[in-house]
Design an enzyme around this catalytic site. Sequence first.
Site, PDB file in Angstrom:
ATOM      1  N   ARG A 131       0.824  -1.212   0.000  1.00 15.47           N
ATOM      2  CA  ARG A 131       0.000   0.000   0.000  1.00 15.47           C
ATOM      3  C   ARG A 131       0.855   1.257   0.000  1.00 15.47           C
ATOM      4  O   ARG A 131       0.421   2.327  -0.432  1.00 15.47           O
ATOM      5  CB  ARG A 131      -0.940   0.014   1.201  1.00 15.47           C
ATOM      6  N   ALA A 173       3.360   9.631  24.929  1.00 20.11           N
ATOM      7  CA  ALA A 173       2.141   9.764  24.126  1.00 20.11           C
ATOM      8  C   ALA A 173       2.458   9.907  22.641  1.00 20.11           C
ATOM      9  O   ALA A 173       1.861   9.252  21.792  1.00 20.11           O
ATOM     10  CB  ALA A 173       1.358  10.981  24.604  1.00 20.11           C
ATOM     11  N   LYS A 207       9.914   1.954  29.688  1.00 19.87           N
ATOM     12  CA  LYS A 207       9.187   2.147  28.432  1.00 19.87           C
ATOM     13  C   LYS A 207       9.995   1.678  27.236  1.00 19.87           C
ATOM     14  O   LYS A 207       9.433   1.119  26.280  1.00 19.87           O
ATOM     15  CB  LYS A 207       8.827   3.626  28.273  1.00 19.87           C
ATOM     16  N   ASP A 238       9.404  15.518  26.729  1.00 22.65           N
ATOM     17  CA  ASP A 238       8.360  16.309  27.370  1.00 22.65           C
ATOM     18  C   ASP A 238       8.877  17.632  27.911  1.00 22.65           C
ATOM     19  O   ASP A 238       8.223  18.246  28.731  1.00 22.65           O
ATOM     20  CB  ASP A 238       7.731  15.483  28.503  1.00 22.65           C
ATOM     21  N   ASN A 239      10.063  18.067  27.477  1.00 22.44           N
ATOM     22  CA  ASN A 239      10.544  19.334  28.026  1.00 22.44           C
ATOM     23  C   ASN A 239      11.470  20.051  27.036  1.00 22.44           C
ATOM     24  O   ASN A 239      12.112  19.429  26.196  1.00 22.44           O
ATOM     25  CB  ASN A 239      11.268  19.105  29.356  1.00 22.44           C
ATOM     26  N   CYS A 282      20.858  33.548  14.962  1.00 18.97           N
ATOM     27  CA  CYS A 282      20.528  32.405  15.819  1.00 18.97           C
ATOM     28  C   CYS A 282      21.784  31.812  16.469  1.00 18.97           C
ATOM     29  O   CYS A 282      22.776  31.524  15.793  1.00 18.97           O
ATOM     30  CB  CYS A 282      19.807  31.322  15.012  1.00 18.97           C
ATOM     31  N   CYS A 341      15.701  29.190  16.714  1.00 15.81           N
ATOM     32  CA  CYS A 341      15.116  30.321  15.970  1.00 15.81           C
ATOM     33  C   CYS A 341      13.698  30.570  16.471  1.00 15.81           C
ATOM     34  O   CYS A 341      13.259  31.708  16.622  1.00 15.81           O
ATOM     35  CB  CYS A 341      15.044  30.021  14.473  1.00 15.81           C
ATOM     36  N   CYS A 349       1.847  17.767  30.122  1.00 17.71           N
ATOM     37  CA  CYS A 349       0.715  16.841  30.118  1.00 17.71           C
ATOM     38  C   CYS A 349       0.377  16.389  31.534  1.00 17.71           C
ATOM     39  O   CYS A 349      -0.722  15.935  31.812  1.00 17.71           O
ATOM     40  CB  CYS A 349       1.016  15.660  29.220  1.00 17.71           C
TER      41      CYS A 349
HETATM   42 ZN   LIG Z   1      18.265  28.629  14.407  1.00 13.95          ZN
END
Ligand SMILES: [Zn+2]
Length: 345
Positions: free
Chosen positions: A11, A38, A85, A129-130, A247, A173, A190
């Site tokens: 597919r 998640a 995990k 998560d951070n 940057c 940036c 979360c």
């Molecule tokens: Zn940058």
Amino acid sequence: MNQELRDRYSRQILFSGIGEAGQEKILAASAVLVGCGAIGTVTANLLVRAGVGHLRIVDRDFVEPSNLQRQSLFEESDAREALPKAIAAERRLRAINSSVSIEGIVADITPKNALELLSDFSVILDGTDNFETRLLLNDVAISLNIPWIYAAAVRSYGVTMTIRPNDTPCLACLLETGQKPAALGAEDTCDTAGVLNAAAGVIASIEAAEATKILAGKTEALHGHLVSCDVWSGRFQSVRVARNPDCRACVRRVFSFLEGDAQPHITMCGRDSVQIHERSRKLDLSALSRRLAGASAAEVRNNEFLLRFRVSPYEMTVFADGRAIIKGTQDPAIARSLDARYISS
Ligand SMILES: [Zn+2]
């Protein structure tokens, strides 16, 4: 490609954006996922089914009952056994596609191990998560010239952006010039604001689609925007991010997060836990378990990956790589003193 593979991925091969040549590239490519929660479980599931040749999963945490609402690779038995995990995901993914090489690593990504764990991959995937870890991934990806995909979800909202060193703006940036989406308040995680599994699922699916384009060599098809969505209001947004001409990371190549010292302790994802990581050697969990049995610790339980015990009102989880997560406090001083008393002694 043999007939069995041609059939398995038919597919995707039929889809003109990939074709047989694209599928060959996916089968030969590799990805590394940092954080298997998640978003990470969904992205890993999709990429392993799509036939990525090699997937490394790096995660520092273990499965808990509150994860099951959204972390789609895990089952109740994983939470009962408190499996890491990375290990639970590796087992499940092997059963899904035995031809993919899958490697679960129980570790916390830090400036000390990041280059070693993330080198030589076709793409780096954000399942963290951070923002501190994400800016570390951004530094590593730019310094190694590897594309990476930022992805985050909280409440009913999610956001993602694909970063290709030299060709696109980077996460610094976005974050270090105040272009950060207002819906992602720094204080929200979360664990404090909650998250809908569908929000994480949408963003993880967009992340996996972008990764598939990179793995198939179709970088011209990347969306090139900061894509966000709110599954509650049904609003989708796609905006161009401007490159910061000054940057720190992608222009001046100052990799402050990579060059920083490994954090001696980190307060975790707002869930009333502190992680301590200051041992340079591995811990002998069975020796520690015997020692704790004689101390005032209660409910000492261990598997081959971690050891957990209660010192009321705290719960401590110790990993073989030397890390400890102390639940029940956000105070690093309390966590340090418990660590010194029960683990380091
Ligand atoms: Zn940058």
